[in-house]
Design an enzyme around this catalytic site. Structure first.
Site, mmCIF file in Angstrom:
data_model
loop_
_atom_site.group_PDB
_atom_site.id
_atom_site.type_symbol
_atom_site.label_atom_id
_atom_site.label_comp_id
_atom_site.label_asym_id
_atom_site.label_seq_id
_atom_site.Cartn_x
_atom_site.Cartn_y
_atom_site.Cartn_z
ATOM 1 N N CYS A 156 -1.487 -3.799 -4.890
ATOM 2 C CA CYS A 156 -2.642 -5.768 -2.933
ATOM 3 C C CYS A 156 -3.153 -4.888 -1.676
ATOM 4 O O CYS A 156 -4.411 -4.773 -2.077
ATOM 5 C CB CYS A 156 -1.565 -6.114 -2.527
HETATM 6 N N1 NDP Z 1 5.177 -8.858 -2.404
HETATM 7 C C1 NDP Z 1 3.780 -8.168 -2.432
HETATM 8 O O1 NDP Z 1 2.050 -8.977 -2.024
HETATM 9 C C2 NDP Z 1 3.070 -7.617 -3.118
HETATM 10 C C3 NDP Z 1 4.518 -6.937 -4.431
HETATM 11 N N2 NDP Z 1 3.913 -6.308 -5.674
HETATM 12 C C4 NDP Z 1 5.013 -5.849 -6.326
HETATM 13 O O2 NDP Z 1 5.558 -6.940 -7.290
HETATM 14 C C5 NDP Z 1 7.363 -6.220 -7.146
HETATM 15 C C6 NDP Z 1 8.297 -7.897 -7.129
HETATM 16 O O3 NDP Z 1 7.336 -7.955 -5.481
HETATM 17 P P1 NDP Z 1 8.525 -9.150 -4.907
HETATM 18 O O4 NDP Z 1 7.952 -10.221 -5.192
HETATM 19 O O5 NDP Z 1 7.654 -8.843 -3.119
HETATM 20 O O6 NDP Z 1 9.419 -8.894 -4.622
HETATM 21 P P2 NDP Z 1 10.820 -9.430 -3.974
HETATM 22 O O7 NDP Z 1 11.993 -8.841 -3.534
HETATM 23 O O8 NDP Z 1 10.475 -11.013 -3.296
HETATM 24 O O9 NDP Z 1 11.288 -10.309 -5.962
HETATM 25 C C7 NDP Z 1 11.897 -9.052 -6.386
HETATM 26 C C8 NDP Z 1 12.438 -9.701 -7.453
HETATM 27 O O10 NDP Z 1 13.194 -9.021 -8.658
HETATM 28 C C9 NDP Z 1 14.952 -10.062 -8.890
HETATM 29 N N3 NDP Z 1 15.095 -8.743 -9.344
HETATM 30 C C10 NDP Z 1 15.537 -7.622 -8.741
HETATM 31 N N4 NDP Z 1 16.724 -6.391 -9.096
HETATM 32 C C11 NDP Z 1 16.283 -7.396 -10.582
HETATM 33 C C12 NDP Z 1 16.684 -6.083 -11.865
HETATM 34 N N5 NDP Z 1 17.766 -5.641 -12.046
HETATM 35 N N6 NDP Z 1 16.930 -7.151 -12.635
HETATM 36 C C13 NDP Z 1 16.086 -8.186 -12.858
HETATM 37 N N7 NDP Z 1 15.749 -8.951 -11.326
HETATM 38 C C14 NDP Z 1 15.452 -8.731 -10.715
HETATM 39 C C15 NDP Z 1 15.200 -10.452 -7.993
HETATM 40 O O11 NDP Z 1 16.186 -10.930 -7.653
HETATM 41 P P3 NDP Z 1 17.665 -10.440 -7.713
HETATM 42 O O12 NDP Z 1 17.334 -9.784 -6.294
HETATM 43 O O13 NDP Z 1 18.568 -11.792 -6.593
HETATM 44 O O14 NDP Z 1 18.020 -10.212 -9.215
HETATM 45 C C16 NDP Z 1 13.662 -11.006 -7.464
HETATM 46 O O15 NDP Z 1 13.693 -12.534 -7.764
HETATM 47 C C17 NDP Z 1 7.822 -5.239 -6.399
HETATM 48 O O16 NDP Z 1 7.437 -4.255 -7.565
HETATM 49 C C18 NDP Z 1 6.333 -4.835 -5.542
HETATM 50 O O17 NDP Z 1 6.571 -3.464 -5.184
HETATM 51 C C19 NDP Z 1 2.764 -5.390 -5.655
HETATM 52 C C20 NDP Z 1 1.994 -6.503 -4.919
HETATM 53 C C21 NDP Z 1 1.625 -7.469 -4.217
HETATM 54 C C1 X2W Z 2 3.674 -5.808 4.101
HETATM 55 C C2 X2W Z 2 4.177 -4.837 3.061
HETATM 56 O O1 X2W Z 2 4.984 -4.200 3.050
HETATM 57 N N1 X2W Z 2 3.220 -4.215 1.961
HETATM 58 C C3 X2W Z 2 3.705 -3.237 1.208
HETATM 59 C C4 X2W Z 2 2.861 -3.061 0.183
HETATM 60 C C5 X2W Z 2 3.520 -4.400 -1.374
HETATM 61 C C6 X2W Z 2 2.370 -3.938 -2.457
HETATM 62 O O2 X2W Z 2 1.218 -3.633 -3.412
HETATM 63 O O3 X2W Z 2 2.900 -3.655 -3.453
HETATM 64 P P1 X2W Z 2 3.669 -2.240 -4.586
HETATM 65 O O4 X2W Z 2 4.741 -2.274 -3.650
HETATM 66 O O5 X2W Z 2 3.750 -3.078 -5.435
HETATM 67 O O6 X2W Z 2 2.285 -1.055 -4.123
HETATM 68 C C7 X2W Z 2 3.939 -1.905 1.940
HETATM 69 O O7 X2W Z 2 4.083 -1.666 2.146
HETATM 70 O O8 X2W Z 2 5.063 -1.434 1.406
#
Ligand code: NDP
Ligand code: X2W
Length: 337
Positions: A156
């Site tokens: 992000c």
């Molecule tokens: N939040 C953000 O703004 C951003 C996030 N990202 C990246 O995107 C990815 C997801 O982030 P986010 O949605 O915030 O994470 P969350 O923690 O909100 O969700 C993670 C999901 O993965 C599932 N999960 C965990 N372990 C497993 C497994 N072994 N197999 C299948 N499913 C699994 C969890 O469910 P359960 O544990 O119940 O299985 C849950 O549905 C991360 O890599 C993050 O770094 C990238 C850009 C922005």
């Molecule tokens: C507020 C906050 O904690 N933000 C996350 C960034 C989330 C993100 O962009 O995702 P990736 O982990 O996929 O790179 C952090 O700083 O780690």
């Protein structure tokens, strides 16, 4: 209609993906998955994300062996909205079955010896896929996204920062030796859905974190092609990122050259908007847009970039990548044309 399976569908970015795919004219949901031992397995997706009640009826399914073979035979593509290590372990299996993978994690974004040991705390085991993955910065990498089997959707903060800096870097306007400074604030959803003390309601204020050691500094520097200083902050709001970027320009750079750099990069690219006024998070939260604006004082340029971290910073950028990869209209499922 192409069938898209979402792994990690109960999380914040996974839920956004589910909503976007549900509304996409050329995609349909082919299963919403959580981990095999998840406490949410078999619950209705909408019981965790009630804004989809009565709209998305599917349950969250455990990713067990039966689920994997169902995805292998029934899905056309896979979205990984899972933690970095989980994506790292899962992606090669789907790719081996010929399924294109769109990974929202950082597991395949930055090639380089020792990078994952240092910044992610695990040894990367899939050098071939890491080398072949396309970096899914949608406005900048269309040919690679189209050709690749594995698309690493950017982080992000890198999306907000690179959208602001790449036009200047591409046009050669940044002073030699200057390290652009990025000071960015993210809403708490950036940390994911899992509870922790750092992101609990009473604890969150406005404060810096990851000083000189955040993994997005090398991600931004690698994909910009020059080193940056990157300082993230956690803010007390739910979603959105505002990045303020400070750049030294080369001597003699004119206002017209700056404007031309941005217009050349983004005219005709409807997701990145040259806002004409200072961006704010309220204007982009809940949307797939990135808003940019800049001002200069002599050789000092300030550019501000605003995105929704869960959308342009993750889920809607993944949909942009699918649209590019599949040859759909670039805005399909994102903005009504
Ligand atoms: N939040 C953000 O703004 C951003 C996030 N990202 C990246 O995107 C990815 C997801 O982030 P986010 O949605 O915030 O994470 P969350 O923690 O909100 O969700 C993670 C999901 O993965 C599932 N999960 C965990 N372990 C497993 C497994 N072994 N197999 C299948 N499913 C699994 C969890 O469910 P359960 O544990 O119940 O299985 C849950 O549905 C991360 O890599 C993050 O770094 C990238 C850009 C922005
Ligand atoms: C507020 C906050 O904690 N933000 C996350 C960034 C989330 C993100 O962009 O995702 P990736 O982990 O996929 O790179 C952090 O700083 O780690």
């Amino acid at each position: 209609m192409l069938k898209a399976a979402i792994i990690g569908a109960s999380g914040y970015t996974g839920a956004e993906l589910a909503g976007l795919i549900h509304g996409h004219p050329h995609l349909e949901l082919a299963g919403l998955y959580v981990s095999e031992g998840s406490q949410d397995a078999h619950k209705p997706f909408a019981s965790l994300h009630p804004r989809w009640r009565g709209v998305i009826e599917a349950p969250l399914l455990p990713l067990d062996d039966e689920a994997l073979s169902r995805i292998h035979t029934e899905a056309d593509l896979v979205l990984l909205a899972t933690a970095h290590e989980v994506s790292h372990d899962l992606a090669p299996g789907f790719l081996a079955k010929g399924l294109p993978v769109f990974d929202l994690s950082g597991a395949f974004r930055v090639p380089g010896e020792g990078f994952y040991d240092k910044f992610y705390g695990f040894a990367h085991q899939h050098a071939g896929w890491l080398a072949d993955a396309a970096y899914g910065l949608a406005e900048w990498n269309q040919d690679a996204i189209k050709a690749a089997k594995l698309i690493a959707v950017p982080g992000c903060y890198p999306t907000a920062s690179l959208s602001a800096l790449k036009p200047l870097q591409t046009a050669g306007l940044i002073a030699d030796g200057n390290r652009p400074i990025i000071s960015a604030v993210s809403g708490v959803s950036g940390a994911g859905r899992k509870a922790s003390m750092n992101n609990s309601f009473c604890e969150v204020s406005l404060k810096p974190y990851g000083v000189f050691n955040h993994r997005h500094q090398p991600e931004i520097s690698h994909h910009l092609g020059t080193q940056v200083v990157f300082q993230p902050h956690l803010g007390n709001f739910i979603r959105g990122i505002l990045a303020t970027v400070y750049v030294q320009l080369k001597d003699g750079v004119t206002d017209e050259q700056i404007a031309a750099a941005y217009h050349q990069a983004y005219d005709g690219q409807k997701i990145v908007r040259l806002a004409g006024q200072w961006p704010q998070i309220n204007d982009v939260a809940g949307t797939p847009f990135c808003d940019l604006h800049w001002s200069r004082d002599g050789n000092q340029l300030i550019v501000v970039s605003a995105i929704d971290n869960l959308l342009k910073g993750a889920a809607s950028q993944a949909i942009q990548c699918i649209n590019i990869h599949q040859g759909f209209s670039p805005l399909a499922g994102l903005v009504k044309e």
